[in-house]
Design a protein around this motif. Structure first.
Motif, PDB file in Angstrom:
ATOM      1  N   ASP A  46      33.884  47.737 -31.339  1.00  0.00           N
ATOM      2  CA  ASP A  46      32.912  48.402 -32.196  1.00  0.00           C
ATOM      3  C   ASP A  46      31.598  48.536 -31.434  1.00  0.00           C
ATOM      4  O   ASP A  46      31.477  48.082 -30.286  1.00  0.00           O
ATOM      5  CB  ASP A  46      32.708  47.648 -33.511  1.00  0.00           C
ATOM      6  CG  ASP A  46      32.363  46.178 -33.303  1.00  0.00           C
ATOM      7  OD1 ASP A  46      31.814  45.832 -32.239  1.00  0.00           O
ATOM      8  OD2 ASP A  46      32.654  45.376 -34.205  1.00  0.00           O
ATOM      9  N   ALA A  47      30.597  49.159 -32.075  1.00  0.00           N
ATOM     10  CA  ALA A  47      29.321  49.393 -31.403  1.00  0.00           C
ATOM     11  C   ALA A  47      28.635  48.089 -31.031  1.00  0.00           C
ATOM     12  O   ALA A  47      28.096  47.955 -29.922  1.00  0.00           O
ATOM     13  CB  ALA A  47      28.418  50.245 -32.300  1.00  0.00           C
ATOM     14  N   LEU A  98      35.225  52.859 -31.018  1.00  0.00           N
ATOM     15  CA  LEU A  98      34.197  53.218 -31.986  1.00  0.00           C
ATOM     16  C   LEU A  98      34.793  54.098 -33.086  1.00  0.00           C
ATOM     17  O   LEU A  98      35.915  54.600 -32.944  1.00  0.00           O
ATOM     18  CB  LEU A  98      33.047  53.947 -31.304  1.00  0.00           C
ATOM     19  CG  LEU A  98      31.860  53.077 -30.864  1.00  0.00           C
ATOM     20  CD1 LEU A  98      32.284  52.050 -29.837  1.00  0.00           C
ATOM     21  CD2 LEU A  98      30.724  53.941 -30.324  1.00  0.00           C
ATOM     22  N   GLY A 105      32.625  60.446 -36.396  1.00  0.00           N
ATOM     23  CA  GLY A 105      32.551  59.297 -35.508  1.00  0.00           C
ATOM     24  C   GLY A 105      32.463  59.712 -34.057  1.00  0.00           C
ATOM     25  O   GLY A 105      33.039  60.725 -33.646  1.00  0.00           O
ATOM     26  N   ASP A 133      22.887  53.599 -31.609  1.00  0.00           N
ATOM     27  CA  ASP A 133      22.787  52.150 -31.752  1.00  0.00           C
ATOM     28  C   ASP A 133      22.555  51.563 -30.367  1.00  0.00           C
ATOM     29  O   ASP A 133      23.007  52.115 -29.358  1.00  0.00           O
ATOM     30  CB  ASP A 133      24.067  51.576 -32.372  1.00  0.00           C
ATOM     31  CG  ASP A 133      23.824  50.248 -33.073  1.00  0.00           C
ATOM     32  OD1 ASP A 133      22.712  49.691 -32.940  1.00  0.00           O
ATOM     33  OD2 ASP A 133      24.744  49.770 -33.748  1.00  0.00           O
ATOM     34  N   ALA A 140      19.486  50.313 -34.544  1.00  0.00           N
ATOM     35  CA  ALA A 140      19.993  51.651 -34.827  1.00  0.00           C
ATOM     36  C   ALA A 140      18.840  52.620 -35.103  1.00  0.00           C
ATOM     37  O   ALA A 140      17.782  52.229 -35.601  1.00  0.00           O
ATOM     38  CB  ALA A 140      20.934  51.608 -36.020  1.00  0.00           C
ATOM     39  N   ALA A 188      26.788  56.535 -31.920  1.00  0.00           N
ATOM     40  CA  ALA A 188      27.745  55.948 -32.853  1.00  0.00           C
ATOM     41  C   ALA A 188      28.418  57.004 -33.713  1.00  0.00           C
ATOM     42  O   ALA A 188      29.595  56.879 -34.065  1.00  0.00           O
ATOM     43  CB  ALA A 188      27.044  54.926 -33.755  1.00  0.00           C
TER      44      ALA A 188
END
Length: 328
Positions: free
Chosen positions: A11-12, A54, A69, A178, A183, A212
């Motif tokens: 993930d980020a 992501l 996304g 991000d 963010a 992101a």
């Protein structure tokens, strides 16, 4: 190719943490541009952080917008029913942008951050301020048929290669970022830079910041949009000039418009002067031509690319005509 380490993020937050643990790292999506740059010795990161984990969803919003996304593949985005219905110019731009094989690999985030395809940038025997700051720009006095006619500087005349970004720019896309500092969200229009004295800096991204997601705001008249790309051959090739356009027409009068150009500047180019010239005017070829003239009034030709100025004007007129025909 310089040796490098590889790590995969889920993930980020994980990706950002990994950049802190690996000095001189780069985020890796589909790799369709970064790997080429590494092979050519232009980029030599010590670590690659795989961010294909992501978000990869396309989420229609109740207000009419869409959330995309960063890891969504270009092929998936172009084929999505919501995109094809609400934002047809975006689907057409992506399909015009590359071969099927590349679209199957390339991600939305990577497409936005791809670097110029200027031949001097890739030629280590040439002077290039973008590749080696302070060395000069051989494109200015060299073969510059594909280079910029708007927003260039004495330091750089390279163009941005993305088709997708041109359509997203016309659609008022917002980029959600991000990074180590948290963010933030910025309009796509503010993400890419003009070259100025620092052409090696392509965007306003902060160190280790990543894309992101991309948000397309609700824009009802974007359903009446078109994308036209002019290139040297019908198969996979970068744009000499491209245009994304959307029109809101009522009773033959243009109430609102979105217009962006590709292949003409260091960044995707929002045609704000043309938009201003079109609002409140009749939706006619004469109005389209006048708007195109207004937008290209400050264009500056190099030795080999003067044809782009008239080509851009004609492509604007033709694309606005396409929009009118699609809405007839």
């Amino acid at each position: 190719m310089t040796p490098f380490t590889y790590a995969r993020a889920e993930d980020a937050a994980g990706a950002i943490a990994l950049t802190g643990a690996h000095a001189d790292s780069r985020y890796l999506g589909g790799g369709t541009n970064l790997i080429d740059l590494m092979r050519e010795g232009i980029e030599a990161p010590a670590a690659l952080i795989d961010v294909t984990g992501l978000p990869s969803g396309i989420e229609p919003r109740d207000d009419g917008g869409v959330w995309i996304g960063a890891a969504v593949k270009n092929t998936t985005l172009a084929a999505d029913r919501t995109i094809r219905t609400r934002y047809p110019a975006l689907s057409r731009a992506i399909l015009a942008g590359a071969s099927g094989q590349i679209r199957n690999m390339a991600t939305v985030g990577g497409n936005i951050l791809q670097r110029t395809r200027c031949t001097y940038f890739y030629d280590d025997a040439a002077r290039c301020n973008k590749r080696a700051p302070g060395t000069g720009c051989d494109a200015i006095g060299g073969f510059n048929r594909i280079h910029a006619i708007l927003g260039a500087s004495p330091a750089c005349v390279a163009t941005h290669p993305s088709d997708m970004c041109v359509a997203m720019l016309a659609l008022d896309a917002i980029v959600h970022l991000d990074g180590p500092m948290g963010a933030r969200s910025i309009p796509l229009a503010d993400l890419h830079r003009l070259p100025g004295d620092t052409p090696e800096i392509d965007t306003v991204l902060r160190p280790n910041e990543l894309i992101a997601a991309v948000e397309l705001p609700a824009l009802p008249f974007a359903a009446r949009s078109a994308y036209r790309k002019v290139r040297d051959r019908a198969s996979y090739a970068f744009a000499l000039v491209s245009v994304a356009a959307a029109l809101d027409v009522d009773g033959g009068t243009i109430r609102d418009v979105r217009l962006a150009l590709g292949g003409v500047a260091h960044r995707p180019w929002r045609a704000a002067k043309a938009e201003a010239a079109l609002r409140g005017r009749p939706a006619t070829e004469a109005s389209f031509r006048a708007a195109a003239e207004a937008e290209l009034a400050d264009a500056a030709a190099l030795r080999d690319n003067g044809f782009k100025i008239e080509l851009a004007k004609r492509t604007i007129v033709a694309t606005l005509g396409d929009v009118m025909e699609a809405g007839a």
